[in-house]
Design an enzyme around this catalytic site. Structure first.
Site, PDB file in Angstrom:
ATOM      1  N   ASP A  58      58.864  19.612  64.538  1.00  0.00           N
ATOM      2  CA  ASP A  58      57.438  19.406  64.583  1.00  0.00           C
ATOM      3  C   ASP A  58      57.056  18.193  63.744  1.00  0.00           C
ATOM      4  O   ASP A  58      57.228  18.183  62.529  1.00  0.00           O
ATOM      5  CB  ASP A  58      56.776  20.674  64.034  1.00  0.00           C
ATOM      6  N   THR A  91      50.919  15.491  67.662  1.00  0.00           N
ATOM      7  CA  THR A  91      50.953  14.898  66.323  1.00  0.00           C
ATOM      8  C   THR A  91      51.998  13.788  66.227  1.00  0.00           C
ATOM      9  O   THR A  91      51.754  12.755  65.615  1.00  0.00           O
ATOM     10  CB  THR A  91      51.257  15.972  65.269  1.00  0.00           C
ATOM     11  N   THR A  92      53.164  14.028  66.836  1.00  0.00           N
ATOM     12  CA  THR A  92      54.208  12.997  66.804  1.00  0.00           C
ATOM     13  C   THR A  92      53.749  11.793  67.614  1.00  0.00           C
ATOM     14  O   THR A  92      53.888  10.643  67.177  1.00  0.00           O
ATOM     15  CB  THR A  92      55.523  13.551  67.396  1.00  0.00           C
ATOM     16  N   ASP A 379      50.687  25.930  67.509  1.00  0.00           N
ATOM     17  CA  ASP A 379      50.522  24.886  68.525  1.00  0.00           C
ATOM     18  C   ASP A 379      49.998  25.472  69.818  1.00  0.00           C
ATOM     19  O   ASP A 379      49.044  24.979  70.406  1.00  0.00           O
ATOM     20  CB  ASP A 379      51.874  24.230  68.856  1.00  0.00           C
TER      21      ASP A 379
END
Ligand code: ADP
Ligand code: MG
Length: 525
Positions: A58, A91-92, A379
């Protein structure tokens, strides 16, 4: 020009040097998490100060756990955390996008284009592609929603685990959404348990608290009643511990104790007068008063966590009070049912209020695994909320970014002057998602990107992305690789915001210590 005295203890870098260092820091951070993107992304092993380990895929967890000193890197991490808070996913992608936007900006700056021109071009690009989102999005039916949530879990755990987590999260969100069109995340509670298979995780209606009523003489189930939530206890006064009693006559002590019991009784009488049938206290409830509560039809719970009390307050439309003495009719909550039950040998109190709530019991085999399962639920609950509230989705596998970049290039042609170059650089930057997805799957990134672009153009389709199992461009709707449009939108907004803020900085004043750089990416700049 001599330095102002106020800057004596600072290290200063300005102009192009400052910008270069900042962009390097941003790129270093992006390259650190690049390899985790997508279903073929690798995991990172994180080790904290105390030697505790955590294996995760994550992006935001990696970034939030890492000890990062550089302020620009911190800005990127904040953008990723914001993405996590608002969109719960992507997010990445946000960090990778921002890194790529800055890298491309730097190439333009080296060619003599002013950073503020680049920033203006980037802002125009962002606004244009956000408008284009409406052309590439479509509304998801119920089956598609399941695929969308599964896509958000790409690379995390195995396929049947993703299947379960997606189904359970959507179930929970739908339970809450039956009543409210917007879903309040705080009405979904996650309880995780070790021992058992992830596949046995389940969503339940109502708020569940792992507690038992304080006495089995109390009713197991109470329906349609009033509840009081006390951010304290129902106990004998603490003063007694500091009090020195001179016991001169037989019975003084007994009468003192009796007075204390009467005091507790008076508080319970107040509950009875207000027709209260359930009581929950954050602190203790005295054993002496248990039977009196039971006899009067009150179901009581003690040592309820503050977070649970706050959730109860939302579900039962009320607030916490400090003590029963302070109770007014405004502090009475209402509920539909309050029952005690056991699930897999564990006691639970389940309360259903006027406001809907749901509880997920998540299971995982080991303690290490439990936290990864919790993050997956976090998530997928976030993604489920997006879907239930909005329902519009776009294609994953880089398809939507390529579709937006194609439109953006056509738009760039209409913009005169140097901003046109910035818009083209922005279009190149957002295609990074396809390249990195391919890279992580061991497929040639450049050829992949070119193939995806060509197939989208030839088929006039916005749905072609990279199929990572075959390495070929494919229709993402058929593959079920889909994402809520809100997540892609937020990733674009967040990444652009960081890139533009970094481009605007031309002076860095660094107090005392030397500027510490994160490790440079391998390909450097
Ligand atoms: P993020 O933190 O940005 O959500 P992830 O590691 O979750 O990063 O990866 C998300 C990316 O992976 C998205 O671009 C998504 O479209 C892509 N993706 C997920 N599953 C697949 C798949 N089966 N095939 C191709 N791309 C996928
Ligand atoms: Mg994701």
């Amino acid at each position: 020009m001599s330095e102002a005295p106020i800057l004596k203890d600072t290290t200063r870098s300005s102009g192009r040097e400052a910008l270069q260092k900042n962009i390097q820091a941003a790129m270093a951070l992006a390259s650190a998490i690049r390899s985790t993107l997508g279903p073929k992304g690798l995991d990172k092993l994180l080790i904290d100060d105390e030697g505790r380990t955590l294996v995760t895929n994550d992006g935001v967890t990696v970034l939030e756990t890492a000890k990062v000193e550089h302020p620009i890197a911190k800005m990127m991490i904040n953008a990723s955390s914001t993405q996590d808070r608002i969109a719960k996913d992507g997010t990445t992608s946000t960090v990778i996008l921002a890194g790529e936007m800055l890298q491309n900006a730097w190439q333009l700056i080296l060619q003599g284009i002013h950073p503020s021109t680049v920033a203006r071009g980037y802002r125009k690009s962002e606004q244009y592609i956000l408008q284009c989102m409406s052309e590439i999005k479509f509304e998801a039916n119920e089956n598609i929603k399941n695929s969308v949530v599964k896509t958000s879990l790409a690379g995390k755990g195995h396929s049947s685990m993703q299947e379960t987590i997606a189904r359970v999260s959507l179930d929970a969100v739908r339970m809450v959404a039956e009543q409210d069109s917007t879903v309040d995340l705080s009405k979904i509670k996650l309880i995780s348990q070790t021992g058992g298979r992830v596949e046995d995780s389940k969503a339940f209606r109502g708020l569940m608290i792992p507690k038992k009523r304080i006495s089995s003489n109390m009713m197991k189930t109470v329906k349609h009643g009033k509840i009081v939530l006390v951010d304290g206890g129902l106990e004998k006064s603490n003063v007694a511990t500091d009090l020195k009693l001179n016991v001169t006559t037989v019975g003084v002590l007994e009468s003192f104790r009796q007075e204390e019991r009467n005091m507790l009784k008076r508080q319970v009488d107040k509950l009875i007068k207000n027709n209260v049938t359930v009581l929950a206290c954050r602190e203790s409830i005295d054993d002496d008063i248990k039977n009196y509560l039971a006899e009067n039809g009150i179901q009581a719970f003690r040592r309820v966590a503050r977070s649970d009390l706050n959730m109860l307050a939302r579900v039962c439309n009320t607030n916490l009070i400090n003590s029963i003495d302070a109770l007014t009719t405004n502090d009475l909550g209402s509920f539909i049912s309050s029952e005690n039950t056991t699930i897999d040998g564990k006691d639970f109190w389940i309360i259903k209020g006027d406001g809907n709530a749901a509880t997920i019991i998540a299971k995982a085999s080991t303690a290490d695994f439990v936290s990864e399962v919790e993050r997956c639920f976090d998530d997928s609950i976030g993604v489920s909320i997006h879907l239930v509230e909005d329902g519009f989705v776009v294609c994953g596998g880089g398809a939507s970014y390529v579709a937006l970049a194609r439109r953006l290039r056509r738009y760039a042609e209409t913009i005169p002057g140097r901003e046109q170059l910035a818009i083209e650089a922005y279009a190149d930057a957002i295609e990074v998602i396809v390249r990195v997805l391919a890279e992580n799957a061991g497929i040639d990134p450049i050829t992949t990107l070119l193939d995806v672009v060509a197939k989208q153009t030839n088929n006039d389709s916005d749905y072609i992305g990279i199929n990572l199992s075959t390495g070929r461009p494919s229709d993402m709707v058929e593959l079920g690789v889909l994402e809520p449009q809100g997540i892609v939108k937020q990733a674009i907004i967040g990444a652009t915001e960081v890139a533009i803020s970094v481009l605007r900085i031309d002076d860095v004043l660094w107090a005392k210590q030397e500027m510490q750089m994160p490790d440079m990416p391998e390909d450097g700049m």
